[in-house]
Design an enzyme around this catalytic site. Structure first.
Site, PDB file in Angstrom:
ATOM      1  N   HIS A   1       0.859  -1.178   0.000  1.00  4.28           N
ATOM      2  CA  HIS A   1       0.000   0.000   0.000  1.00  4.28           C
ATOM      3  C   HIS A   1       0.906   1.243   0.000  1.00  4.28           C
ATOM      4  O   HIS A   1       2.146   1.120  -0.062  1.00  4.28           O
ATOM      5  CB  HIS A   1      -0.944  -0.020   1.207  1.00  4.28           C
ATOM      6  CG  HIS A   1      -0.250  -0.306   2.502  1.00  4.28           C
ATOM      7  ND1 HIS A   1       0.662   0.561   3.066  1.00  4.28           N
ATOM      8  CD2 HIS A   1      -0.305  -1.375   3.338  1.00  4.28           C
ATOM      9  CE1 HIS A   1       1.118   0.052   4.189  1.00  4.28           C
ATOM     10  NE2 HIS A   1       0.561  -1.127   4.381  1.00  4.28           N
TER      11      HIS A   1
ATOM     12  N   GLY B   1       1.904   3.107   2.246  1.00  8.59           N
ATOM     13  CA  GLY B   1       2.927   3.111   3.295  1.00  8.59           C
ATOM     14  C   GLY B   1       4.211   2.444   2.791  1.00  8.59           C
ATOM     15  O   GLY B   1       5.315   2.969   2.959  1.00  8.59           O
ATOM     16  N   HIS B   2       4.059   1.277   2.157  1.00  7.73           N
ATOM     17  CA  HIS B   2       5.243   0.589   1.619  1.00  7.73           C
ATOM     18  C   HIS B   2       5.919   1.448   0.546  1.00  7.73           C
ATOM     19  O   HIS B   2       7.143   1.511   0.471  1.00  7.73           O
ATOM     20  CB  HIS B   2       4.840  -0.741   0.968  1.00  7.73           C
ATOM     21  CG  HIS B   2       4.316  -1.762   1.918  1.00  7.73           C
ATOM     22  ND1 HIS B   2       2.998  -2.127   1.947  1.00  7.73           N
ATOM     23  CD2 HIS B   2       4.932  -2.506   2.869  1.00  7.73           C
ATOM     24  CE1 HIS B   2       2.820  -3.057   2.871  1.00  7.73           C
ATOM     25  NE2 HIS B   2       3.968  -3.301   3.455  1.00  7.73           N
TER      26      HIS B   2
ATOM     27  N   GLN C   1       9.239  -3.068  16.271  1.00  8.70           N
ATOM     28  CA  GLN C   1      10.010  -3.844  15.295  1.00  8.70           C
ATOM     29  C   GLN C   1      11.243  -3.050  14.839  1.00  8.70           C
ATOM     30  O   GLN C   1      12.343  -3.594  14.729  1.00  8.70           O
ATOM     31  CB  GLN C   1       9.115  -4.170  14.105  1.00  8.70           C
ATOM     32  CG  GLN C   1       9.848  -4.733  12.897  1.00  8.70           C
ATOM     33  CD  GLN C   1       8.906  -5.156  11.796  1.00  8.70           C
ATOM     34  OE1 GLN C   1       8.303  -6.202  11.893  1.00  8.70           O
ATOM     35  NE2 GLN C   1       8.786  -4.369  10.738  1.00  8.70           N
TER      36      GLN C   1
ATOM     37  N   SER D   1      -2.049  -0.270   6.763  1.00 13.32           N
ATOM     38  CA  SER D   1      -1.559  -1.608   7.121  1.00 13.32           C
ATOM     39  C   SER D   1      -2.190  -2.608   6.175  1.00 13.32           C
ATOM     40  O   SER D   1      -3.366  -2.448   5.800  1.00 13.32           O
ATOM     41  CB  SER D   1      -1.987  -1.923   8.561  1.00 13.32           C
ATOM     42  OG  SER D   1      -1.897  -3.316   8.799  1.00 13.32           O
TER      43      SER D   1
HETATM   44  O1  PAF Z   1       7.085  -5.324   8.684  1.00 13.13           O
HETATM   45  C1  PAF Z   1       7.011  -6.328   7.951  1.00 13.13           C
HETATM   46  O2  PAF Z   1       6.380  -6.327   6.897  1.00 13.13           O
HETATM   47  C2  PAF Z   1       7.731  -7.607   8.371  1.00 13.13           C
HETATM   48  O3  PAF Z   1       7.687  -7.784   9.745  1.00 13.13           O
HETATM   49  C3  PAF Z   1       9.174  -7.685   7.848  1.00 13.13           C
HETATM   50  C4  PAF Z   1      10.052  -6.578   8.416  1.00 13.13           C
HETATM   51  C5  PAF Z   1       9.188  -7.603   6.324  1.00 13.13           C
HETATM   52  C6  PAF Z   1       9.809  -9.024   8.252  1.00 13.13           C
HETATM   53  O4  PAF Z   1       9.089 -10.102   7.746  1.00 13.13           O
END
Ligand code: PAF
Length: 288
Positions: A40, A42-43, A159, A191
């Site tokens: 999406h 965000g990515h 994370q 998300s």
């Molecule tokens: O944030 C994510 O999409 C996942 O946790 C990641 C960092 C790609 C690891 O699988």
């Protein structure tokens, strides 16, 4: 209509290394953006940040089974490799790395990366094994690609801290960059899991960011942490969240819960469930 640009895709670690080695030969910088797909905006903001820093951008797409607990949504997790590849090609990404589970976890795989302390708080106790899965796969991806930088979203703040820690502790020569959370117009953090929400749940979901924003402002205005957190918890349940894993204020770096704001930056964090969907979000405390 002009043809969509095609995105070169590799599925094995040797093929990934071969492409990157050719760029290194030409003295080109390389960024890695690890993802689980279902991309999406965000990515795409992570890709844009990567692109602003490096000549070549590699995106990995791997729905990592080891970061899902047995009761979680691995089989339901949205998958759309061709749609994702088309989006990335339009962004000018040079390479997609889309390995199989067998490529990442060959027969006999027995190694795990555990980052202690940081994973004791927030999502850690609610998702046993999750951060070991994340830390292990991210360590592997970093060692496979050996990029100059790797970019992760601030929506997954815990994370991000875990990944910074492991890169430092394991001397992986990479700069870890965090990219600001991208939000829908009503404030909901983007998300891949938002796709699970029903129309009614989607309406309720927007209140997570509002409640968290009010919590952050109340804390900045001097309200005691515990009282402000309790008020936020009540409001989330009133809004219609099925349950709340946590809504709390913690040190932005160590993630230790705090009772009173001090000199160190703090953030407000929440994780709450709407039916089968678990949503997380976090915000800085204004003025910190
Ligand atoms: O944030 C994510 O999409 C996942 O946790 C990641 C960092 C790609 C690891 O699988």
């Amino acid at each position: 209509m002009p043809a969509e640009p095609a995105l070169p895709t590799v599925r094995t670690i040797p093929a990934l290394r071969e492409r990157i080695a050719a760029w290194r030969e030409a003295d080109e910088s390389v960024a890695l953006v690890p993802t689980m797909g279902a991309l999406h905006a965000g990515h795409l903001s992570l890709v844009a940040l990567a692109r602003s820093r490096c000549r070549r951008v590699v995106v990995s797409l791997f729905v990592n089974p080891t970061q899902f607990a047995a009761n979680e949504d691995l089989s339901a997790y949205p998958r759309d490799e061709s749609g994702d590849a088309a989006k990335l090609a339009r962004e000018g990404v040079e390479l997609l790395f889309a390995p199989s589970v067998g490529e990442m976890y060959p027969q006999g795989f027995a190694t795990q990366v555990t980052v202690s302390a940081l994973t004791r708080h927030l999502c850690g106790p609610h998702r046993p094994g999750h951060f070991e899965g994340v830390a292990t796969v991210v360590t592997k991806l970093l060692l496979q690609a050996l990029p100059d930088i790797a970019v992760f979203g601030e929506k997954d703040w815990q994370q991000l801290q875990v990944i910074r820690r492991l890169a430092l502790d394991l001397n992986i020569p990479v700069e870890i960059l965090g990219a600001p959370t991208v939000r829908e117009p009503d404030g909901l953090a983007m998300s891949s899991r938002n796709a699970y929400l029903t129309q009614e749940e989607r309406r309720i979901a927007a209140s997570l960011n509002r409640v968290l924003g009010d919590l952050a402002h109340a804390l900045a205005a001097g309200e005691p942490c515990r009282a402000a957190e309790e008020k936020a918890l009540r409001r989330l349940l009133e809004q219609g969240f099925t349950s709340v894993d946590y809504v709390t204020v913690a040190d932005a770096e160590t993630l230790q819960p705090i009772d009173r704001l001090g000199a160190r930056p703090a953030r407000a964090f929440a994780a709450a469930r709407l039916g089968r969907t678990r949503l997380i979000d976090n915000l800085p405390i204004p003025g910190m």
